[in-house]
Design an enzyme around this catalytic site. Structure first.
Site, PDB file in Angstrom:
ATOM      1  N   LYS A   1      -0.952  -9.875  -0.310  1.00 56.79           N
ATOM      2  CA  LYS A   1      -2.290  -9.971   0.270  1.00 56.79           C
ATOM      3  C   LYS A   1      -3.145 -10.960  -0.510  1.00 56.79           C
ATOM      4  O   LYS A   1      -3.108 -10.994  -1.742  1.00 56.79           O
ATOM      5  CB  LYS A   1      -2.951  -8.587   0.258  1.00 56.79           C
ATOM      6  CG  LYS A   1      -4.299  -8.529   0.971  1.00 56.79           C
ATOM      7  CD  LYS A   1      -4.822  -7.097   1.078  1.00 56.79           C
ATOM      8  CE  LYS A   1      -5.283  -6.571  -0.256  1.00 56.79           C
ATOM      9  NZ  LYS A   1      -6.040  -5.310  -0.110  1.00 56.79           N
TER      10      LYS A   1
ATOM     11  N   SER B   1       0.825  -1.203   0.000  1.00 54.56           N
ATOM     12  CA  SER B   1       0.000   0.000   0.000  1.00 54.56           C
ATOM     13  C   SER B   1       0.865   1.261   0.000  1.00 54.56           C
ATOM     14  O   SER B   1       1.719   1.430  -0.855  1.00 54.56           O
ATOM     15  CB  SER B   1      -0.973  -0.033   1.183  1.00 54.56           C
ATOM     16  OG  SER B   1      -1.935   0.978   1.086  1.00 54.56           O
TER      17      SER B   1
END
Length: 542
Positions: A158, A148
């Site tokens: 993820k 991110s």
């Protein structure tokens, strides 16, 4: 936040930049010791994150995590394609290569980007949902490789199951535990092969051409809104240009540069390079263009966060924009379920509560983490879900699911729709909300805490708070479970009629976070914050 340092908001210097070749070498050369808590696989609210330089995000980790994901999806009967995308962090490409080798060796059907382009988190979520809505006999899931907005030295990995959003803690705990078992046993259970026969998918066009079903792009075009979009060197860089071309918008990509060292960034509040579009320091170079456009936006590296800049208001506080977005959407989406709730996290502004009440809508308050909004977005019972950290998503015009992960591109475009339809900027509309509901002051601070104290705070029950007043007002709630779904908040929230504070342990540092908000003013908030620390310290036995 801690005090702004002298170099915050200034351009990065050569000494601030990572050595990319050294980082990549470390990815392959360093072998983690998973008996060391700092080097084991650990999934936070958004996957496993760390730096190869710290032996926290290395080839060994990614191979084991991917093998664990293969075993997990098999145990869940998931046999469809796995969509995979990466952002612009230096570690994302080697992690993608490692993961492909494992997935192909395990006979998983993998779809990567058709143009070898970067893939924003919302585009990957969109792809999973689209496939699973098409009536196939199997179900798709996905992996998004991104830390991110984290600094350039970090990597992130993820897993998104078939619902398209972040995996819940049951799934991530299973995957992390299995990955650590694999590493402890010498990774002999990892299957590796040549990633030769991999299929492709046009994430970009599938996402962009569908935007007409969720955003009033025609209104934006007719109004001639002048839009500036800064990807901050992230995965949305080529999406913005296609959006402009597809819909004929007056849209300029302010900075199309992609640099794994992010040498063009201005330093964040702590003098680190961090691609946070909600931070005035990180967005300083973007703010220099605020008078050149009607709406100027920023995204982080995987485009799941948004920053909104207006000529009259500068960079909007994320809480302010979320309140405006809720007010606008629930009065301009006639086909949404009239019973659909408004989703917010426990540490988001009470302004959203007041807007929800004025709209006659149910407020659905959940713990921190976008995963909590997933079920409601899927079945339409929650039409909007937002976090104070500048992450949100909402439903299509017809009230069906769009993404089940945060969508920074979507929220950035919404700002232009709001201006086109109302004739007012989001910051002007927020001023109107304050005239109606009051003007809250919001801030987050950090307090030092040991690992043991953080662990106690994470398990603290609201009943352990013995204080009866906060900043001179009676305490009306002591929450350790979220009102919306009853899930543990991993800390506490204390509420009065005029203010609140919430305390949660940090997942990465030896501090706990104190969120606070007051509808009285800055001095009152300072008193709330000071008393909050005393109340929490007493409850922890400090």
């Amino acid at each position: 936040m801690t005090a702004t340092t002298t170099r915050a908001g200034t351009p990065a210097q050569e000494s601030d930049l990572i050595d990319v070749p050294a980082l990549l070498r470390a990815y392959y050369d360093l072998i983690p010791d998973v008996t060391n808590p700092d080097q084991k696989v650990a999934f936070g609210t958004s996957g496993h994150r760390g730096s190869a330089l710290d032996a926290a995000f290395n080839e060994t980790h990614i191979a084991a995590i991917t093998q664990a994901i293969v075993e997990y999806r098999t145990s869940q009967g998931i046999t469809g394609p796995l969509f995979m995308g990466r952002d612009t962090h230096a570690l994302s490409r080697p992690a993608e290569t490692t993961a492909l080798e494992v997935l192909v060796a395990n006979n998983v059907r993998v779809l990567v980007d058709e143009f070898d382009d970067f893939v924003p988190t919302p585009a990957l979520s969109h792809a999973i949902i689209k496939y699973n809505a098409e009536g196939h006999d199997d179900q798709a899931d996905g992996i998004v490789i991104t830390p991110s907005h984290n600094p350039p030295r970090d990597g992130g990995f993820k897993y998104n199951p078939p619902h398209g959003g972040p995996a819940d803690s049951d799934a991530t705990s299973w995957i992390a535990n299995r990955a650590n078992e694999i590493i402890s046993a010498g990774s002999k259970d990892v299957m590796r092969g040549e990633p030769s026969a991999v299929e492709t998918y046009d994430f970009r066009r599938n996402y962009v051409e569908d935007l007409v079903n969720i955003i009033d792009v025609e209104a934006i075009k007719k109004a001639g809104v002048r839009i500036g979009a800064d990807p901050l060197g992230g995965a949305s860089v080529h999406y913005w240009q296609l959006i402009a071309e597809t819909y004929g918008l007056d849209l300029t990509v302010v900075n199309p540069n992609v640099d794994p060292a992010w040498g063009f960034m201005t330093l964040d509040w702590d003098e680190k390079i961090r691609m946070d579009p909600s931070s005035p320091s990180a967005m300083a170079s973007v703010l220099a263009h605020k008078d050149d456009f009607d709406i100027l936006t920023g995204n982080d590296a995987d485009a799941d966060r948004h920053g909104i800049v207006t000529p009259d208001g500068g960079l909007m506080n994320p809480n302010h924009y979320l309140a405006v977005a809720v007010q606008y959407l629930y009065t301009h989406r006639p086909d949404w379920n009239p019973e659909a709730a408004i989703g917010k996290t426990l540490v988001s502004s009470t302004m959203i509560d007041r807007v929800a009440e004025s709209l006659g809508r149910t407020l659905w308050e959940v713990p921190v983490g976008f995963k909590w909004f997933v079920p409601g977005l899927i079945d339409g019972s929650v039409a909007f879900g937002g976090e104070e950290s500048a992450g949100a998503s909402f439903l299509r015009k017809d009230g069906t699911v769009w993404t089940t992960d945060k969508d920074g591109i979507l929220l950035a475009l919404l700002a232009s729709e709001i201006l086109a339809v109302t004739g007012k900027t989001p910051s002007q509309l927020y001023v109107e909300l304050t005239e109606q509901f009051g003007s809250p002051v919001y801030e987050r601070k950090d307090a030092v805490a040991s690992k043991e104290q953080k662990a106690r705070l994470g398990k603290l029950n609201g009943s352990a708070i013995t204080a009866t007043e906060l900043a001179g007002d009676p305490i009306i709630a002591r929450l350790s479970e979220a009102p919306g779904n009853g899930a543990a908040v991993g800390g506490v929230k204390v509420v009065t009629d005029k203010a609140w504070f919430a305390a949660r342990p940090s997942g990465t540092e030896d501090v706990y976070k104190i969120y606070g908000e007051s509808f009285v003013g800055a001095e009152h908030l300072a008193r709330v914050q000071a008393e909050a620390k005393v109340i929490v310290d007493e409850a922890l036995g400090n």
